[in-house]
Design an enzyme around this catalytic site. Structure first.
Site, PDB file in Angstrom:
ATOM      1  N   HIS C  79       0.978  -1.041  -0.166  1.00 15.12           N
ATOM      2  CA  HIS C  79      -0.387  -0.133   0.087  1.00 15.12           C
ATOM      3  C   HIS C  79       1.232   1.332   0.014  1.00 15.12           C
ATOM      4  CE1 HIS C  79      -2.722   3.172   1.443  1.00 15.12           C
ATOM      5  NE2 HIS C  79      -2.103   3.583   2.221  1.00 15.12           N
ATOM      6  N   ASP C 108       5.802  20.734 -26.802  1.00 13.48           N
ATOM      7  CA  ASP C 108       6.331  19.226 -26.074  1.00 13.48           C
ATOM      8  C   ASP C 108       7.273  20.313 -25.573  1.00 13.48           C
ATOM      9  OD1 ASP C 108       5.952  16.678 -26.273  1.00 13.48           O
ATOM     10  OD2 ASP C 108       5.278  17.037 -27.854  1.00 13.48           O
ATOM     11  N   TRP C 144       7.365   0.052   4.428  1.00 18.79           N
ATOM     12  CA  TRP C 144       7.400   0.655   2.744  1.00 18.79           C
ATOM     13  C   TRP C 144       9.376   1.566   2.864  1.00 18.79           C
ATOM     14  CZ3 TRP C 144       8.515   6.199   0.978  1.00 18.79           C
ATOM     15  CH2 TRP C 144       8.706   7.266   2.046  1.00 18.79           C
ATOM     16  N   SER C 172      12.936   5.638 -14.247  1.00 15.63           N
ATOM     17  CA  SER C 172      11.846   6.022 -14.593  1.00 15.63           C
ATOM     18  C   SER C 172      11.641   7.915 -13.871  1.00 15.63           C
ATOM     19  CB  SER C 172      10.317   5.668 -14.553  1.00 15.63           C
ATOM     20  OG  SER C 172       9.697   6.357 -14.992  1.00 15.63           O
ATOM     21  N   SER C 173      11.722   8.168 -12.717  1.00 15.21           N
ATOM     22  CA  SER C 173      11.804   9.090 -12.290  1.00 15.21           C
ATOM     23  C   SER C 173      12.884  10.210 -12.705  1.00 15.21           C
ATOM     24  CB  SER C 173      11.862   8.754 -10.449  1.00 15.21           C
ATOM     25  OG  SER C 173      10.616   7.834 -10.759  1.00 15.21           O
ATOM     26  N   HIS C 256      13.270  12.028   3.091  1.00 18.43           N
ATOM     27  CA  HIS C 256      12.729  13.534   3.563  1.00 18.43           C
ATOM     28  C   HIS C 256      12.103  13.881   2.143  1.00 18.43           C
ATOM     29  CE1 HIS C 256      10.220  16.089   5.851  1.00 18.43           C
ATOM     30  NE2 HIS C 256      11.319  16.539   4.980  1.00 18.43           N
ATOM     31  N   GLU C 258      11.737  13.009  -0.825  1.00 15.54           N
ATOM     32  CA  GLU C 258      10.879  12.370  -1.327  1.00 15.54           C
ATOM     33  C   GLU C 258       9.136  12.501  -0.660  1.00 15.54           C
ATOM     34  OE1 GLU C 258      10.368  10.167  -3.728  1.00 15.54           O
ATOM     35  OE2 GLU C 258       8.093   9.814  -3.450  1.00 15.54           O
ATOM     36  N   TYR C 260       8.475  16.155   0.764  1.00 19.24           N
ATOM     37  CA  TYR C 260       8.067  16.639  -0.251  1.00 19.24           C
ATOM     38  C   TYR C 260       7.856  17.021  -1.924  1.00 19.24           C
ATOM     39  CZ  TYR C 260       8.889  18.743   3.586  1.00 19.24           C
ATOM     40  OH  TYR C 260       9.277  19.208   5.236  1.00 19.24           O
ATOM     41  N   SER C 271      -1.363  27.451  -5.958  1.00 21.40           N
ATOM     42  CA  SER C 271      -1.122  27.917  -6.126  1.00 21.40           C
ATOM     43  C   SER C 271      -1.556  28.758  -7.912  1.00 21.40           C
ATOM     44  CB  SER C 271      -0.054  28.355  -6.027  1.00 21.40           C
ATOM     45  OG  SER C 271       0.788  28.527  -4.875  1.00 21.40           O
ATOM     46  N   HIS C 305      14.934  13.309  10.718  1.00 18.73           N
ATOM     47  CA  HIS C 305      14.047  13.971  12.572  1.00 18.73           C
ATOM     48  C   HIS C 305      12.943  12.099  11.957  1.00 18.73           C
ATOM     49  CE1 HIS C 305      12.070  15.875   9.195  1.00 18.73           C
ATOM     50  NE2 HIS C 305      11.418  14.963   8.596  1.00 18.73           N
ATOM     51  N   HIS C 306      13.575  11.334  11.741  1.00 21.28           N
ATOM     52  CA  HIS C 306      12.677  10.267  11.716  1.00 21.28           C
ATOM     53  C   HIS C 306      12.489   9.093  12.141  1.00 21.28           C
ATOM     54  CE1 HIS C 306      10.009  10.888   7.927  1.00 21.28           C
ATOM     55  NE2 HIS C 306      10.892  11.940   7.515  1.00 21.28           N
ATOM     56  N   THR C 331       7.009  27.249   5.304  1.00 24.49           N
ATOM     57  CA  THR C 331       5.523  26.102   4.383  1.00 24.49           C
ATOM     58  C   THR C 331       4.292  27.515   4.383  1.00 24.49           C
ATOM     59  OG1 THR C 331       6.743  24.495   5.186  1.00 24.49           O
ATOM     60  CG2 THR C 331       4.338  24.643   4.765  1.00 24.49           C
ATOM     61  N   LYS C 334       3.874  29.771   2.458  1.00 24.84           N
ATOM     62  CA  LYS C 334       3.080  29.479   2.053  1.00 24.84           C
ATOM     63  C   LYS C 334       1.768  29.681   1.882  1.00 24.84           C
ATOM     64  CE  LYS C 334       4.247  26.981  -1.736  1.00 24.84           C
ATOM     65  NZ  LYS C 334       5.395  27.679  -2.759  1.00 24.84           N
ATOM     66  N   ARG C 453       1.568   1.125  14.498  1.00 22.29           N
ATOM     67  CA  ARG C 453       1.504   1.185  13.806  1.00 22.29           C
ATOM     68  C   ARG C 453       2.372   0.430  13.213  1.00 22.29           C
ATOM     69  NH1 ARG C 453       5.990   5.065  10.158  1.00 22.29           N
ATOM     70  NH2 ARG C 453       5.207   4.330   8.422  1.00 22.29           N
TER      71      ARG C 453
END
Ligand code: HEA
Ligand code: HEA
Ligand code: CUA
Ligand SMILES: [Cu+2]
Lengths: 293, 373, 528
Positions: C79, C108, C144, C172-173, C256, C258, C260, C271, C305-306, C331, C334, C453
């Site tokens: 998931h 293009d 994950w 790909s990315s 991290h 990722e 964002y 926006s 921080h993780h 943040t 914004k 979790r």
């Protein structure tokens, strides 16, 4: 303002075939690796080879197509800039790939190994590995039965030093080649590139020899604990990149000889040379942090 | 927890407080000085966020109501205001500094490394905890004690469903207890909310944590790092006893261990006795992986039913069970089970599920294999 | 002036798409590729969503009822992976493909064939990943975040395929991101300076940079895993001098940024939408750009921080706590700018606007819980509980997913030339809004009360809120059928849409007819 054309290529089958090739390679490599150490041959190897074969065909077909378009003059200056941005950012992504391995190296040297050896904030971990002392290069890992350390490591001042000189001079010869082409002196350019390729090949042979020595004489292997692990992942991926770079140099040199490049249009060649410089810079980092320090 | 805070939180969520009697909705205040400062920090930042939220969403809501096209409101033209933009950079920054100071202070307190009055080594295993009292010669495993039937919804679930163990960690009240955390296989994490201690147990390394509990009582927690199949079934229970009771417990535990050891060794075990005991040990220690019927899980945990090792030479079988297989989930059970239990479980494996070898493996044989007489 | 040509010469440029299936398989057209990405993403959103519903169904009550623990762990892992790499990221890339060329006046993408390749790798990569569910030993079951050694020494054999699938997604990315950067930097219409670019484009530029910087790091770390699993190295094994925590450092150095990557394009979308429906220019354009850049830069120095509970040295803990808290500042800028845009606007509340407004509020709530998590001593209590699950679903579901839905409604008329059904859109919004909050708000409570979790079964005191969350999840999940239905109806027989269906909309894409012709901006527009 002049009118430029922006070239939007027509439909192409190469991308999806290339994706299929990647899939075959990934699936094949997966089954091959998972079958290692088991009885019998797995179909993985054949899938992997089939995928690789398709990939080679795709690369040739795709590049041939791009080359012919470029030679038909379909590309514009703007297109050229797109390629430049593309190549530049691609190299940046490669830099980050190596950064992960360098990061790992610094982490184990500065933090993990000393902690295991009883130094620093988590030095208490040494309770679990009594008798283990932290040194770098790490000749006897915490559990030497499971990971027998190397007997010795490679001296930087022999082959690695030679290799450093080889690669650095190859960067110069490559640049000289580019310079010659920009002055429209094609055969001279080809000669310089030939020398670059030769230097690259010598480098690779010396690396192979070094690996051979490491495995047979020094006991420096992938299983030799974290020193071997970081050593081989860094030099190994570098070696793969040199191999790729050399192949690309060979291809562009052949194209040069076939007259594909001239003093103005030669981004294909330039890109390969950028790549070569990048490989070179990585080596300097390796020489410093893997071999010397 | 104190219902007041829960109630406030719940009010913020927009529901009515009376509903909440049995519901726990907030961090427990806990029973240590640290857990109280953590709780304070938690409430402080929570209220800071609520306050910012109220102002922010208030203004936004007001604009949404008042400045609608349907009310004929005409759009204004402003789209920049350096002063404002600097202001709402600086104010949040100031709030953060205000938050950072007490946070750092609490953190530094948590990292206090002074020697404790007592040191316990906590080792995470798939899927149980081992407590080794370094100065007391006490060493035991702590397993989930909720019956399988409750988990499978066959019987009614008890009050401490999934939060109960056969042998809790016992520590004295009012003393500084130092924990040295490590793991045997994968990463686990040892957590007791009431103590505000959560620390990962990492194989090959030792992490430190400590606590000083004021109130005797039983405090429950769980493993909080995904550690495989039974990660959810690996509770932590800490029993805090007053100093005197704790000393009694230490003495009793030691005596008990000695007695059990000699009694078991003196005895001559019959096959039936070994089988009976072996089944218990098997269900307790092995069935998590090899499954109750010995059928294993294909490609992950080998079946023991009909296994070449189990039906082969006894020496190799003992070897596997006693020393495990390095770098697999198969642990070394020599340091977990006594000679009798090892003998029993091996005998059981060799005779259960149609393995019917008729072999009887004795504790003496085990001791011999382990190299102790 | 630039004009576009295709291989067959300039006439072909006016041709429409190739007939039949080959249009989709071989296309180099940014709109087709955008559509492919979006359809792919929606399909995987369903797959990942069904897995989420399985998780929620198992957690409906205490006790094991539907699935065994090992399968539960596989569901959680798949998931997470599918939603992150298969639903959210491809959706944003699809939106970039459609919109970036339209918004900057390019014919293009810069590298159209590479573009097609970036897309087509994905279905193969996910075929590989999902096929592991049917392998012996089961699919990846280590979360994950695949922490070693659970994902190395103790992993099921399918981990090898998982590693290669991650490699493919990475390729790909990276190629997709390179393409987007090259397009934005090199293909803007004359006159469109960087500081005139629409914010969606700006945010994607920065996102693409993040992608190129961190996807290779992910590739590096899975490569190290591969070597540890199969070739005897000891990167993540203390016995050889490595460290399992090393894995986490490298993973989160990727991980991290990722997260964002999954929110910056969303900021861009919001926006665009808010000014349109407030009929007022976005407030503080420049500070929006700087704030995005600041978030991106900070994202490289907050990763641990993780890992507050892994036993970092004290200085590390303090450093990562402070840097993480800092991210609230840009943040916040914004958020405040959006509110200032709304303020004294002339608002209407079409479906895209509703989703955008919900985004602002609910993302902020997710940001607040993020800030609470950033307080290291408090994170000792929150870490690996449902409080974290609540946090990241607030930023991801009513954050990233809502922004994608908003973008879909917003640009659908431009893509298809038809209007969707507004009433159905509003119903979809309200059901989603209620569903999302019912699902994820109670998770704050059970997390604080102590539910870890990644567990298939839980203690009795968590029962009530879990039940609420499960009901909410089903409500939210099934309301998405309305979205699908609405899109299908719109494509097939929606009312015709004008070039500028939203009267406050500004930007090059709205100058084009609806639907946007197959080839657009063959002569670049001038921007003043
Ligand atoms: C889109 C994805 C996304 C986004 C945008 C964020 C944003 C943030 N996240 Fe989150 N996070 C995740 C996705 C995301 N996160 C995921 C997926 C995980 C779990 C991974 C896993 O373990 O599986 C996670 C986990 C996670 C953790 C680890 C928790 C743990 O495992 O113990 C932490 C800890 O610091 C954290 C912090 C933050 C912070 C500070 C922000 C900040 O960027 C938020 C900033 C926003 C605001 C603060 C609100 C608006 C600001 C204002 C209105 C200004 C004024 C405010 C104040 C001064 C308070 N996140
Ligand atoms: C962008 C990312 C994203 C998104 C969108 C979601 C969406 C959802 N997530 Fe997930 N989630 C993660 C990212 C995401 N999640 C991550 C990274 C983890 C951590 C994994 C880990 O621990 O390793 C996680 C973990 C996670 C957990 C914790 C599992 C555990 O710890 O064991 C739970 C539990 O409730 C959950 C629930 C949900 C639900 C109910 C949704 C719902 O919003 C989904 C609703 C969507 C649908 C249902 C599909 C759409 C429906 C249709 C198109 C209609 C057709 C459908 C049907 C006919 C059924 N998620
Ligand atoms: Cu042990 Cu989770
Ligand atoms: Cu983060």
């Amino acid at each position: 303002m002049t009118t430029q054309t922006y070239y939007v290529p027509s439909d192409s089958r190469w991308p999806i075939i290339a994706s299929l090739a990647l899939f075959l390679m990934a699936f094949g490599a997966g089954s091959l690796i998972n079958g290692l150490g088991r009885e019998g041959t797995s179909p993985g190897l054949y899938l992997l080879l089939a995928g690789a074969l398709v990939m080679v065909v795709v690369l040739f077909g795709w590049f041939a197509h791009v080359v012919s378009e470029s030679r038909l003059g379909l590309y514009s200056a703007q297109m050229d800039r797109s390629f430049r941005w593309g190549m530049g950012w691609f190299i940046f992504s490669e830099v980050m790939f190596f950064a992960a391995f360098f990061g790992a190296l610094f982490y184990v040297r500065v933090l993990a190994v000393p902690w295991l050896g009883g130094e620093g904030e988590k030095g208490i971990s040494n309770q679990l590995w009594q008798g283990f002392e932290a040194h770098w290069p790490l000749l006897s890992p915490p559990d030497s039965a499971q990971f027998p350390g190397p007997r010795a490591v490679i001296s930087p001042w022999q082959i690695p030093l030679v290799n450093t000189l080889l690669l650095i001079s190859s960067s110069f010869t490559a640049t000289l080649g580019l310079g010659a082409l920009q002055e429209a002196r094609r055969s001279r350019a080809a000669a310089w590139l030939g020398i670059t390729i030769a230097l690259g090949l010598v480098f690779l042979s010396l690396q192979l020899y070094e690996y051979h020595e490491a495995y047979t004489k020094l006991g420096l292997t992938l299983h030799a604990g974290i020193y071997g692990a970081t050593f081989f992942i860094l030099t190994g991926f570098h070696g793969l990149h040199v191999t790729l770079g050399t192949l690309m140099l060979i291809i562009v040199t052949l194209r040069l000889l076939k007259g594909h490049f001239d003093a103005q249009n030669h981004f294909g060649l330039e890109a390969v040379i950028w790549y070569w410089h990048f490989v070179d810079v990585v080596w300097v980092g390796l020489f410093l942090f893997v071999y010397i320090l | 927890m104190k219902p007041v805070h829960g109630g406030l939180l719940f009010l913020a969520a927009g529901a009515s407080p009376p509903l909440l009697a049995a519901w726990e909705v907030n961090l427990p205040i806990g029973v240590t000085a640290i857990s109280r400062s953590v709780h304070d920090l938690h409430m402080l930042i929570f209220w800071v966020c609520v306050a910012i939220g109220v102002v922010l969403f208030g203004i936004m809501g007001w604009a949404l109501v008042r400045h609608r096209k349907s009310k004929g409101f005409k759009p204004h033209k402003f789209h920049e205001h350096p002063g404002l933009e600097v202001l709402w950079t600086l104010i949040p920054a100031a709030i953060l500094v205000f938050m950072a100071i007490p946070s750092a202070a609490t953190l530094i307190e948590m990292y206090d490394r002074d020697e404790g009055d007592l040191t316990v080594r906590i080792t995470g295993y798939q899927w149980k905890w081992r407590y080794t009292y370094l100065d007391e010669e006490i060493d035991f495993f702590s397993n989930l004690s909720t019956p399988q039937n409750q988990i499978n919804n066959l019987t009614e679930k008890g009050d401490n469903y999934l939060l109960e163990v056969d042998r809790p960690l016992v520590i004295p009240a009012g003393k500084k207890v130092r924990f040295l955390l490590t793991a045997n296989d994968v990463i686990h994490s040892w957590w007791v909310p009431a103590l505000a201690v959560k620390k990962d147990a990492i194989p090959g390394f030792i992490n430190e944590a400590w606590t000083r509990v004021d109130e005797p009582g039983i405090y429950r927690g769980q493993c909080t790092e995904l550690c495989g199949r039974l990660h959810g079934f690996m509770p932590v229970v800490v029993e805090v006893k007053p100093e005197a009771e704790y000393q009694q417990w230490v003495a009793a535990t030691r005596a008990e261990a000695e007695a059990a050891k000699s009694a078991a060794q003196a005895k001559d075990w019959t096959l039936a006795e070994l089988m009976a005991r072996g089944e218990t040990v098997y269900q307790q220690s092995c069935s998590a992986c090899h499954q109750a019927g010995g059928e294993g899980v294909p490609n992950v945990f080998p079946a023991l039913k009909g296994s070449a090792v189990v039906t082969g030479p006894i020496a190799e079988h003992i070897e596997v069970v006693a020393f495990g297989k390095t770098n697999t989930a198969m642990q070394a059970f020599a340091d977990q089970l006594g000679a009798v239990d090892l003998a029993a479980v091996i005998t059981y494996e060799r005779n259960a599920w149609g393995n019917d070898s008729g072999d009887r493996v004795t504790p003496a044989q085990i001791n011999q294999a382990l190299g102790k007489e | 002036m630039t004009t576009a040509t295709t291989a067959e010469g300039s006439q072909a440029a006016h041709h429409g798409p190739a007939p039949g299936l080959s249009r989709w398989l071989f296309t180099t057209n940014h709109k087709d590729i955008g559509t492919l990405y979006l359809v792919f993403s929606l399909s995987l959103f369903m797959v990942g969503g069904v897995m989420a519903l399985l998780i929620r169904a198992e957690l409906f009550q205490p006790g094991l009822q539907l699935v065994q623990p090992e399968f539960f762990n596989q569901m959680t892992t798949m998931h997470g992976l599918i939603m992150v790499f298969g639903a959210v990221m491809p959706a944003f890339v699809g939106l970039a493909n459609w919109q970036v060329p339209l918004m900057i006046g390019a014919p293009d993408m810069a590298l159209p064939r590479l573009n097609n390749w970036s897309f087509w790798i994905l279905p193969f990569a996910f075929a590989l990943m999902i096929s592991t569910l049917f392998m012996e030993g089961g699919a990846p079951n280590f979360g994950w975040t695949f922490y070693a050694p659970l994902s190395t020494t103790y992993a099921p054999p399918s981990v090898t395929y998982f590693i290669f699938a991650v490699h493919m997604m990475g390729i790909s990315s990276i190629m997709g991101a390179i393409n987007i950067i090259a397009t934005i930097l090199n293909m803007r219409a004359p006159g469109m300076t960087l500081m005139k670019m629409p914010l969606f484009v700006w945010n994607w530029l920065i996102t693409a940079f993040l992608l190129i910087a961190v996807m290779p790091v992910l590739a590096g770390v899975v490569t190290m895993m591969l070597l540890d699993v199969h070739f005897g190295t000891s990167f993540f094994n203390a016995a050889g001098g490595g460290d399992p925590v090393l894995f986490q450092h490298i993973f989160w150095f990727f991980g991290h940024p990722e997260v964002y990557i999954m929110i910056l394009p969303a900021f861009g979308i919001i926006s665009q939408i808010i000014p349109t429906f407030a009929r007022k220019r976005v407030f503080g354009y420049a500070s929006m750009v700087y704030a995005t850049a600041a978030i991106a830069v900070l994202s490289f120095i907050v990763w641990a921080h993780h890992m507050f509970t892994v036993g970092l040295p004290l200085v590390g803990e303090l450093f990562f706590m402070f840097t993480t808290m800092l991210i609230a500042v840009p943040t916040g800028v914004k958020i405040f700018n959006w509110v200032a845009t709304l303020f004294r606007g002339s608002m209407t509340f079409e479906t895209p606007m509703l989703f955008a407004l919900a985004f602002v509020v609910l993302f902020t709530i997710g940001g607040f819980s993020g800030l609470m998590l950033a307080i290291a001593p408090a994170d000792f209590q929150y870490h690996d509980t449902y409080f974290v699950v609540a946090h990241f679903h607030y930023v991801l579901v009513p954050g990233a997913i809502f922004s994608i839905i908003a973008a879909t409604y917003y640009w659908l008329p431009k893509w298809t030339g038809r209007m969707y059904n507004e009433t159905m859109g509003k119903v979809h919004f309200w059901l989603s809004f209620i569903g999302v909050n019912l699902t994820f708000f109670p998770m704050h409570f059970i997390g604080l009360a102590g539910m870890p979790r990644r567990i298939p079964d839980y203690a009795l005191q968590f029962a009530d809120f879990n039940m609420v969350a499960s009901l909410g999840a089903f409500l939210f999940g099934f309301s998405q059928l309305l979205l699908i239905y609405n899109i299908v109806r719109c494509v097939r027989d929606g009312r015709g849409a004008p070039a500028r269906p939203w009267d406050g909309a500004e930007g090059l894409e709205w100058e084009l007819p609806s639907p946007a012709p197959y080839h657009t901006h063959q002569t670049p527009p001038r921007v003043d």
